[in-house]
Design an enzyme around this catalytic site. Sequence first.
Site, PDB file in Angstrom:
ATOM      1  N   ASP A 141       0.959  -1.125  -0.034  1.00  0.00           N
ATOM      2  CA  ASP A 141      -0.069   0.024  -0.041  1.00  0.00           C
ATOM      3  C   ASP A 141       0.942   1.308  -0.220  1.00  0.00           C
ATOM      4  O   ASP A 141       2.045   1.223  -0.441  1.00  0.00           O
ATOM      5  CB  ASP A 141      -0.917  -0.108   1.236  1.00  0.00           C
ATOM      6  CG  ASP A 141      -2.557   0.648   0.917  1.00  0.00           C
ATOM      7  OD1 ASP A 141      -2.449   1.732   0.664  1.00  0.00           O
ATOM      8  OD2 ASP A 141      -3.466  -0.212   1.014  1.00  0.00           O
ATOM      9  N   HIS A 221      -3.934   5.972   2.963  1.00  0.00           N
ATOM     10  CA  HIS A 221      -4.563   4.741   2.769  1.00  0.00           C
ATOM     11  C   HIS A 221      -3.982   3.490   3.124  1.00  0.00           C
ATOM     12  O   HIS A 221      -4.602   2.557   3.716  1.00  0.00           O
ATOM     13  CB  HIS A 221      -4.623   4.597   1.162  1.00  0.00           C
ATOM     14  CG  HIS A 221      -5.369   3.619   0.415  1.00  0.00           C
ATOM     15  ND1 HIS A 221      -4.896   2.173   0.565  1.00  0.00           N
ATOM     16  CD2 HIS A 221      -6.536   3.590  -0.173  1.00  0.00           C
ATOM     17  CE1 HIS A 221      -5.821   1.577  -0.195  1.00  0.00           C
ATOM     18  NE2 HIS A 221      -6.916   2.436  -0.516  1.00  0.00           N
ATOM     19  N   SER A 552     -11.090  -1.342  -1.206  1.00  0.00           N
ATOM     20  CA  SER A 552      -9.709  -1.241  -0.365  1.00  0.00           C
ATOM     21  C   SER A 552      -9.879  -1.455   0.960  1.00  0.00           C
ATOM     22  O   SER A 552      -9.020  -2.093   1.818  1.00  0.00           O
ATOM     23  CB  SER A 552      -9.073   0.071  -0.605  1.00  0.00           C
ATOM     24  OG  SER A 552      -8.463   0.183  -1.812  1.00  0.00           O
TER      25      SER A 552
END
Length: 777
Positions: A141, A221, A552
Amino acid sequence: MASFLSGSVPLRYLVLLVFSASILQTQALSTDQTVKTFIFRIDSQSKPSIFPTHYHWYSSEFATPLQILHTYEIVFHGFSATLSQQQAASLSDHPAVLAVFEDKRRQLHTTRSPQFLGLRNQRGLWSDSNYGSDVIIGVFDTGIWPERRSFSDLNIGPIPSKWKGVCQTGVKFSQHNCNKKIIGARFFSKGHEAAARFPGPISGSFNNTVEFMSPRDADGHGTHTASTAAGRYSFRASMAGYASGIAKGVAPKSRLAVYKVCWKNSGCFDSDILAAFDAAVNDGVDVISISIGGGDGILSPYYLDPIAIGSYGAVSRGVFVSSSAGNDGPNEMSVTNLAPWIATVGAGTIDRNFPAEVTLGDGRRLSGVSLYAGAPLRGKMFPLVYPGKSGVLSLCMENSLDPSLVKGKIVICDRGSSPRVAKGLVVKKAGGVGMILVNGISNGEGLVGDAHLLPACALGSDEGDVVKAYVSSGANPTATLDFKGTILGIKPAPVVASFSGRGPNGLNPAILKPDFIAPGVNILAAWTDAVGPTGLNSDTRKTEFNILSGTSMACPHVSGAAALLKSAHPDWSPAMIRSAMMTTASIIDNRNQTMTDESSGKASTPYDFGAGHVHLDRAMDPGLVYDITNDDYVNFLCGMGYNPKIIQVITRSSVKCPVRKPLPENLNYPSIVALFSTASKGVSRKTFIRTLTNVGQTDAVYRVNIENPGKGVEVSVKPASLAFRAAVKKRSFLVTVTVDSNNLVVGDSGALFGSISWLDGKHSVRSPLVVTQLEPL
């Protein structure tokens, strides 16, 4: 290099394409002199013995005049390098080169959810697995913000002895940022830097004020997904008061290994992702979580897809790989990460919501959602304006609003073309006091909360039409916005998120994708200090936690789930872990009805949710599982029509396909898709074989239960019962699907849906069954 388009046509036109090795070496390599990054798949057996390593060989034989970025040795044999397409074409003629493909940019697929998965405090899978403490989850990520409470190593035991990874230091990231929770961290930037040096959309992204050349997360994220999978218990957690409570990941004691492959505002490159797969498997991870995919809207065959290739290398060594299904739903055939060895995760809602309300000047109230936490409007009515014209949407793009028209007003903006929160910033800059964000037809009624910078409320398509009609029908329209906070016990839930990637599978419709869904809407998890909750550079707010939506967010739920199952059942293969989650998944919501589709409000189907919503308490003890070996995957690829050279690109080792071509639909998958040609008239019949492995009590008898898909279809299973004992742990059965085209009636999806379940009085081992027709060439 050109890719093969296989995901933009209706299902009735979908065909299976056969590729040859010659295509791999000559595919659209032009004489263009623009320097780019290419990935070379090399036959490792061709290395002359005079070279001590493959790198020495590549550097000597292939390197002039190219610059090698990464060498791959674990999940893939080869290297990535920068050179012109003409040079790449020349190198592709080398006898040791099996394939060449251009580096592509990929995109990220962006507290209460563990309970919603069926996990219960102090008992069940959590306690039986010791919360996953001996399992290592590798997260691919944007990095991590290590100071968060979610990543504390308090009362965690020693680092597992199998760990061979490192804590790579860099900008604002030192050895002290790793601990017994974050046991390793790496960053991969060479592919990204190579792309940034040449003409393209990424130049200038490595400014340390907005990005860190280290595993530190400038985007948020990665921190969010890592804590969703394995965050520690964090008391008094919330995002500006929303979703307050105890935040925790699915596997709170599992270890985290961070692989930063994505960079703020510039995506993730295949060459770096492949290098991360290589490193993670060598480091000793047990689970890989990758909420990345797509990028150009074109589905690449498995041998041109580095995520599929890297995942195969991981899975073949016993590493479970969980991936996101993509956020291009509710369009059909929008699911991504389609390789059958990957667990592909769609998104569903949980029973928590953040309601907001639009009150119109005529007294009507419209329900929406919002995470706005600033000063409220306190019931004051403001003029309401819709800047869109007849037939033209008001997308509220940068510099598109006239301040003289919107100042002091609530502005209606249409969803699309730019981030939802960015539209609010545009309205605020133009002097607007609030925003109503309305869905178009493609988004339907699916809503997600956003931490807007001004009072804002999101409405579904139907209520969006109501508010637009109100503006256009009367003089001096007004409105106000009211924010209701956090509401629990929402029904129905789960609901398939409107954005979640949908089937059928655009590469091989015989494999049902997604595999299942997990919580992916309005998920609270840890956040970076580098940017505010909207992710906008101008958002200076700091928050320990943030609420995000996307597949996600669903993917790390399954990654954490796999860690718990791996800890409780260390001898289970990745396929067995996925099977346990699939065959115990639920298709029923908290009203005891079939899950609905958020975009339409209608009943959803396996094209939307795969096998169903993951339920971990049941997955702990599935009774029976469908296992798949490396040889099974090879036979599947042979059945796809790939020749041995093409398959070697994926598997690394040379293979030999059976003389009799295998049927891809006979891969021992926990779902069955029966494909029939529309050209076949009258009665047609197909038979499938599956094998079950007993992981429950030693002596057991299971009997089949068939849910028939619908009119014109008959399904039979032989034998109708399966007996297991100590000496017989595996049993095979045949499924015959008979279709009478004269009486076949399919729904809007072009398919019929049923199931096959094996019951022993305690367990229900359920597999979805899909029957559909394809038009021939």
